[in-house]
Design a protein around this motif. Structure first.
Motif, PDB file in Angstrom:
ATOM      1  N   LEU A  85       0.841  -1.206   0.000  1.00  0.00           N
ATOM      2  CA  LEU A  85       0.000   0.000   0.000  1.00  0.00           C
ATOM      3  C   LEU A  85       0.871   1.248   0.000  1.00  0.00           C
ATOM      4  O   LEU A  85       1.799   1.377   0.794  1.00  0.00           O
ATOM      5  CB  LEU A  85      -0.893   0.016   1.246  1.00  0.00           C
ATOM      6  CG  LEU A  85      -1.873  -1.143   1.406  1.00  0.00           C
ATOM      7  CD1 LEU A  85      -2.538  -1.076   2.783  1.00  0.00           C
ATOM      8  CD2 LEU A  85      -2.927  -1.114   0.299  1.00  0.00           C
TER       9      LEU A  85
ATOM     10  N   HIS B 269       0.345   5.417  -0.041  1.00  0.00           N
ATOM     11  CA  HIS B 269      -0.649   6.493   0.040  1.00  0.00           C
ATOM     12  C   HIS B 269      -0.663   7.299  -1.262  1.00  0.00           C
ATOM     13  O   HIS B 269       0.383   7.695  -1.780  1.00  0.00           O
ATOM     14  CB  HIS B 269      -0.315   7.410   1.216  1.00  0.00           C
ATOM     15  CG  HIS B 269      -1.336   8.483   1.437  1.00  0.00           C
ATOM     16  ND1 HIS B 269      -2.613   8.198   1.878  1.00  0.00           N
ATOM     17  CD2 HIS B 269      -1.276   9.820   1.269  1.00  0.00           C
ATOM     18  CE1 HIS B 269      -3.290   9.323   1.980  1.00  0.00           C
ATOM     19  NE2 HIS B 269      -2.497  10.329   1.616  1.00  0.00           N
TER      20      HIS B 269
ATOM     21  N   ILE C  40      -3.908   0.970  -6.234  1.00  0.00           N
ATOM     22  CA  ILE C  40      -3.468  -0.289  -5.625  1.00  0.00           C
ATOM     23  C   ILE C  40      -3.365  -1.376  -6.698  1.00  0.00           C
ATOM     24  O   ILE C  40      -4.371  -1.983  -7.080  1.00  0.00           O
ATOM     25  CB  ILE C  40      -4.408  -0.735  -4.496  1.00  0.00           C
ATOM     26  CG1 ILE C  40      -4.648   0.418  -3.519  1.00  0.00           C
ATOM     27  CG2 ILE C  40      -3.839  -1.952  -3.765  1.00  0.00           C
ATOM     28  CD1 ILE C  40      -5.604   0.091  -2.392  1.00  0.00           C
TER      29      ILE C  40
ATOM     30  N   HIS D  24      -5.117   4.355  -3.073  1.00  0.00           N
ATOM     31  CA  HIS D  24      -5.033   4.193  -1.610  1.00  0.00           C
ATOM     32  C   HIS D  24      -5.000   5.543  -0.901  1.00  0.00           C
ATOM     33  O   HIS D  24      -4.193   6.411  -1.219  1.00  0.00           O
ATOM     34  CB  HIS D  24      -3.793   3.377  -1.239  1.00  0.00           C
ATOM     35  CG  HIS D  24      -3.675   3.181   0.254  1.00  0.00           C
ATOM     36  ND1 HIS D  24      -4.708   2.670   1.016  1.00  0.00           N
ATOM     37  CD2 HIS D  24      -2.650   3.427   1.120  1.00  0.00           C
ATOM     38  CE1 HIS D  24      -4.322   2.620   2.289  1.00  0.00           C
ATOM     39  NE2 HIS D  24      -3.079   3.074   2.377  1.00  0.00           N
TER      40      HIS D  24
ATOM     41  N   LEU E 145      -9.814  -3.397   3.297  1.00  0.00           N
ATOM     42  CA  LEU E 145      -8.439  -3.796   2.947  1.00  0.00           C
ATOM     43  C   LEU E 145      -7.976  -4.950   3.829  1.00  0.00           C
ATOM     44  O   LEU E 145      -7.334  -5.895   3.361  1.00  0.00           O
ATOM     45  CB  LEU E 145      -7.474  -2.619   3.148  1.00  0.00           C
ATOM     46  CG  LEU E 145      -7.423  -1.514   2.091  1.00  0.00           C
ATOM     47  CD1 LEU E 145      -6.481  -0.406   2.562  1.00  0.00           C
ATOM     48  CD2 LEU E 145      -6.969  -2.070   0.737  1.00  0.00           C
TER      49      LEU E 145
ATOM     50  N   PRO F  48      -2.260  -7.166   2.080  1.00  0.00           N
ATOM     51  CA  PRO F  48      -1.743  -5.801   2.035  1.00  0.00           C
ATOM     52  C   PRO F  48      -0.737  -5.566   3.159  1.00  0.00           C
ATOM     53  O   PRO F  48      -0.923  -6.064   4.278  1.00  0.00           O
ATOM     54  CB  PRO F  48      -2.977  -4.922   2.253  1.00  0.00           C
ATOM     55  CG  PRO F  48      -4.156  -5.829   2.121  1.00  0.00           C
ATOM     56  CD  PRO F  48      -3.669  -7.196   2.501  1.00  0.00           C
TER      57      PRO F  48
ATOM     58  N   PHE G  42      -2.548   1.152   6.564  1.00  0.00           N
ATOM     59  CA  PHE G  42      -3.936   0.999   6.139  1.00  0.00           C
ATOM     60  C   PHE G  42      -4.746   2.244   6.460  1.00  0.00           C
ATOM     61  O   PHE G  42      -5.597   2.677   5.712  1.00  0.00           O
ATOM     62  CB  PHE G  42      -4.594  -0.188   6.858  1.00  0.00           C
ATOM     63  CG  PHE G  42      -4.140  -1.549   6.422  1.00  0.00           C
ATOM     64  CD1 PHE G  42      -2.798  -1.892   6.388  1.00  0.00           C
ATOM     65  CD2 PHE G  42      -5.073  -2.512   6.057  1.00  0.00           C
ATOM     66  CE1 PHE G  42      -2.387  -3.161   6.008  1.00  0.00           C
ATOM     67  CE2 PHE G  42      -4.684  -3.785   5.666  1.00  0.00           C
ATOM     68  CZ  PHE G  42      -3.327  -4.114   5.637  1.00  0.00           C
TER      69      PHE G  42
END
Ligand SMILES: Cc1ncc(C[n+]2csc(CCOP(=O)(O)OP(=O)(O)O)c2C)c(N)n1
Ligand code: SF4
Ligand SMILES: [Mg+2]
Lengths: 344, 615
Positions: free
Chosen positions: A230, A232, A236, A271, A284, A296, A300
């Motif tokens: 992941l 930011h 994804i 994400h 997720l 992942p 998160f």
């Protein structure tokens, strides 16, 4: 949050003089080394860093850190650390715990620390087994797992630690792996910057009682197809060639994995750890199957909410601001408040 | 009509009614008026565990007993001289405690067929002659209150609820109490609803005037102020005193105070009270359970706060493992156990002293702690300060054993001069203490107290690790060395024995007693009253009371051996008696009662008389 100052510390400064006593090959070594070499980055003097742990192999961790530390009792580290952190906002308080420590005996303290949003960085070393007591199944062991205490296979369904943390209102939730130092440190970095509880699950190999539990996520042949990294702000996608992606099917509740070639680019979820609604991070957390496919890792969820420490301190400060006179005068006033009478 | 005024030296009044009738408040107000007058006082509330048991039933009866006198008294009194019964259930539940000749004021409005049937009265006791031996005063408390408030702008329900103020007004008149404090109280309590202020004051005055005019009450009583040492007083319950003691300990130690607590009767009021005093640097945390409560307190203590946790017996059971951790960590911690009747949930609103064994022995491993017990409501203040002193100076958990009787009972308290309270300041470690001048030895001990340094996180150069694993002497490193463990276990025991506690004092005014009564905790009052009564009748008996149960005063064995007989009354099955017998080989006589109620002075007097006679 402690003020960063220009310190020139190195990983060595964080090594205590105690001999490290995990089994050779244990994943805990890699985590320890990663944490020790990450710590200088914090730029916090060692005396202001405290590691508090419970009981378990993982919980021996504080002994090896040349900071302040407390190896406490089974499951209770989040509670003890709460009292420390709430009263000492100048400290950087870290909790080290295991899957049994945090999710079995200490489950109650973990969820309450998270809902309060105490300013703790909680590192859960998840080896999906009880290491220290020599190999019983844990609350993260798979259904049907054969261990010393479950010769016919465990009849307990496991917890998903991240789903649990999210359900407990955690403001920061992440996952990483013992063997990937760079990734591990990137998650620690984000956790350290977070004000409030940061919950980090670290997949950790117990090579004695549950060896290879996360092999698919580590093996160069499989890891890229299994792991979802992941990032930011990034769409994804994963797989050796980015051949998989995560989408939010219209009408569905959660997220699903698709072949990238089969969906249009705008369908791919970008994400965003800052989504206020925990359902996104929860979805997720539900992606991986029992076979560890679609796991992942990374941050998160990372949202902001006042920390317990800040709220407690601001109440104290507001009350103290109204005070006049010495504490002794205040006390004398308090003692003689209410209906009193005097005998001469 | 002129009323006769009669002087009394002491009176015991019990207010009893349904738990919704406001009897605790009525009793409280009467107590406060009585305090203003300067009588010595002792009170005993007795209420059901249910918040609202079905109205009018026996389990729903709530009562408040107040004993006041023109001399110094030690107990809330064995038997009431006056019973105020707001309904048939209150009459039935309390009549057994009433000596013949006592006054009974009953609310006749509640003596309906239905209410009588609810508590199993086949006939109306007010009419069937069964109360002939008593001075019964039938009063329509409800109807007269409603009548008095006819012109007031309040609902019928609110008017009926004011009947407790009518009753209070009547009793205040009967015993010539000053009522200004009650008026002020009502003004404060109903500040948001002025119509209730006037209604309740009117109900109170109607009760007062009723006493003045009705012929049924021909006598008015006076109890002169008691001769008490000069100073300023307030009436205080044990829980309130304990909370103030904790605040005082914070002020005198100059440390922030951290209280971790999980609500439990009868300890919750300490949490409530302390949560109001943040300005003193007090943080209170309502934790998720008792284990978290003590854990957080210990974490705060590690960080340099005065860490406290308050609970009752079931909570102490949960805290056991963390108390042992605190023993191993050698950090200061105060654990308050306001005991209630057990085992399990037992009788949560009733009193008992049955947690002594748990406090002394209830942990795994050799885990000695200090244990102290207050003997009266106001003594809770000083006991809390003493617990903090021991914890801070000796870096040890201290268990303070209060109980429901002292926690909710009240008495006048001579306010202490703040500057005379003990100085509790301690020093944190700031420098390495190793011989080489650079290493820090977290388990190097002070030779006198055997306490280790308190080195709090944030102190540069003293970074160290502590934990529950056995530690090597001085360095605190993990150690499995047999000789070291033996040494550390003995040292932890010696640390507790090294705590300085005052000698046990004996009260034997005649100087020739052959029987000693030894008590601890809340039995002080009843034992003291029983001893006085015996002495007044020409018998000699000595009384000694243990405040420190661990370590015990050094002269205990010597004191015990001075007497032919030692009697130990306890509200348990002989827990202190067992310790005394085992430790001092003294053939102590246990006298035990576990009825959820304090001893009466009379029963102790009878028992002691027997022992004295046969000594
Ligand atoms: C009150 C209590 N119960 C049981 C134990 C025994 N015990 C120690 S560690 C542990 C489980 C540890 O498992 P985990 O938290 O997953 O840590 P790991 O050893 O796997 O790192 C247990 C059951 C204990 N120390 N204390
Ligand atoms: S038992 Fe497992 S977790 Fe514990 S030290 Fe050995 S390898 Fe590591
Ligand atoms: Mg484990």
């Amino acid at each position: 949050m402690p003020e960063p100052v220009a310190l020139k510390l190195t990983a060595k400064d964080f090594k205590s003089d105690q001999e490290v006593r995990w089994c050779p090959g244990c994943g805990d070594y890699a985590i320890l080394a990663a944490v020790q070499s990450f710590m200088p980055e914090l730029n916090i003097p060692r005396e202001r860093i405290v590691f508090v742990s419970g009981i378990g192999c993982s919980s021996r961790f504080p002994y090896y850190m040349n900071t302040y530390g407390m190896h406490s009792i089974h499951g209770r580290a989040p509670a003890i650390a709460t009292g420390l952190s709430a009263t000492r906002p100048d400290l950087s308080v870290w909790v080290v715990t295991g899957d049994g420590d945090a999710l079995s005996i200490g489950g109650n303290h973990l969820i309450h620390a998270l809902r309060r949003n105490v300013n703790l960085k909680i590192l859960l070393f998840n080896n999906r087994i009880y290491g220290l007591t020599k190999g019983q199944y844990s609350p993260t062991s798979e259904l049907g797992k054969i261990t010393k205490s479950t010769p016919a296979g465990s009849a307990d369904s496991p917890f998903n630690p991240l789903s649990l943390a999210l359900g407990a209102e955690a403001t920061f939730v992440g996952r990483t792996i013992d063997s990937d130092r760079k990734h591990l440190q990137s998650v620690l970095r984000a956790a350290a910057e977070h004000n409030g509880s940061a919950f980090v699950e670290i997949y950790q190999n117990c090579n004695i009682f549950n060896d290879g539990a996360f092999d698919e996520l580590k093996d160069p042949g499989t890891r890229d197809d299994y792991l979802i990294r992941l990032e930011h702000g990034q769409p994804i996608t994963f797989g050796k060639d980015g051949q998989f992606c995560v989408v939010h099917p219209p009408g569905g509740f959660g997220l699903e994995v698709r072949e990238t070639a089969m969906v249009s680019p705008e369908e791919i979820v970008v994400h965003d750890a800052g989504v206020a609604e925990p359902a996104y991070a929860f979805a997720l957390s539900r992606l991986p199957g029992l076979d560890l496919r679609n796991t992942p890792i990374g941050v998160f969820r990372n949202v902001s909410r006042p920390s317990y420490d800040d709220l407690v301190q601001s109440q104290l400060e507001a009350a103290k601001a109204k005070v006049t006179g010495t504490p002794e005068d205040q006390l004398a006033g308090l003692l003689s408040s209410g209906d009193t009478w005097t005998i001469i | 009509m002129t009323k006769q005024v009669r002087q009394l030296d002491r009176v015991v009044i019990r207010f009893a009614g349904d738990s919704g009738d406001g009897m605790q408040l009525t009793g409280d107000r009467f107590t406060s008026e009585t305090a203003q007058l300067g009588n010595d006082i002792s009170t005993l509330p007795n209420f059901p565990a249910e918040i609202r048991a079905p109205a009018g039933t026996l389990p729903g009866v709530s009562s408040f007993q107040v004993h006041f006198a023109d001399y110094d008294i030690l107990t809330p009194g064995d038997a009431p001289n006056v019973l105020v019964a707001m309904n048939p259930a209150a009459l039935k539940a309390n009549l057994v405690d009433l000596p013949r000749g006592a006054d009974i004021i009953v609310n006749t409005d509640e003596f309906t067929k239905r209410n009588l049937a609810k508590v199993g009265y086949a006939a109306n006791p007010l009419e069937d002659g069964s109360l002939d031996g008593y001075a019964v005063h039938p009063v329509g408390l409800t109807s007269m209150t409603v009548g008095a408030l006819a012109e007031h702008d309040v609902s019928k329900k609110d008017a009926e609820r004011a009947k407790n103020m009518f009753a209070l007004g009547l009793l205040s008149w009967m015993y010539s109490r000053p009522y200004e404090s009650t008026i002020r109280f009502l003004e404060r309590k109903f500040a948001a609803r002025p119509e209730l202020v006037t209604a309740n004051i009117a109900a109170f005055k109607a009760g007062w005037n009723f006493g003045e005019t009705t012929e049924d009450f021909s006598v008015r009583y006076e109890v002169k102020p008691a001769k008490m040492p000069p100073g300023t007083y307030r009436n205080i319950t044990g829980n309130a005193a304990l909370a103030l003691g904790i605040i005082a300990a914070g002020v005198r130690s100059k440390l922030p105070v951290f209280l971790g607590a999980y609500p439990i009767t009868p300890a919750s009021d300490i949490l409530h009270e302390l949560s109001k005093h943040k300005r003193f640097g007090i943080t209170t945390m309502q934790a998720e359970d008792e284990i978290a409560a003590i854990g957080a307190a210990l974490g705060a203590a590690y960080g340099g706060s005065l860490g406290i946790t308050t609970t009752s017996g079931p909570g102490v059971a949960l805290k056991g493992e963390t108390i042992s951790l605190a023993v191993a960590l050698e950090l200061p911690l105060v654990v308050v156990d306001v005991q209630r009747a057990g085992p399990s949930t037992g009788m949560p609103t009733k009193t008992e002293q049955a947690d002594l064994n748990m406090a002394l022995f209830g942990r795994h491993g050799e885990a000695p702690v200090a244990v102290i017990a207050p003997r009266s409501p106001s003594d809770c203040f000083h006991a809390a300060i003493e617990a903090a002193r021991i914890a801070l100076t000796h870096r040890t958990p201290v268990i303070l054993l209060s109980d429901n009787y002292v926690a909710n009972g009240s008495e006048p308290w001579l306010l202490p001069d703040v500057d005379s309270l003990p100085d509790l300041r301690v020093e944190f470690a700031t420098q390495p203490n190793g011989e080489d001048g650079s290493t820090f030895l977290p388990y190097l001990r002070d030779p006198r107290t055997l306490a280790r340094p308190w080195a709090i996180p944030g102190t540069p150069g003293l970074e160290h690790r502590i934990g529950g694993l056995e530690k090597a002497d001085k360095t605190g490193d993990i150690s499995y060395d047999p000789a070291n463990h033996d040494f550390m276990v003995r040292t932890r025991a010696a640390r507790i024995e090294a705590i300085e506690v005052p000698d046990l004092e004996v009260e034997d005014p005649d100087g020739d007693a052959r029987v000693l009564v030894l008590g601890w905790g809340s039995t002080y009052g009843p034992i003291g009253a029983a001893c006085r009564a015996l002495r007044q009748r020409g018998q000699s008996v000595a009384q000694a009371h243990l405040r420190h149960l661990a370590p015990m005063p050094r002269n205990v064995g010597e004191v015990l051996r001075r007497y032919d007989r030692v009697v130990i009354p306890e509200m348990n099955l002989g827990q202190l008696a067992n310790v005394i017998r085992a430790r001092f080989l003294v053939d102590a006589i246990p006298y035990n009662q576990v009825r959820g109620l304090p001893f009466t002075a009379a029963e102790l007097e009878t028992m002691l008389e027997e022992v004295v006679k046969n000594a």
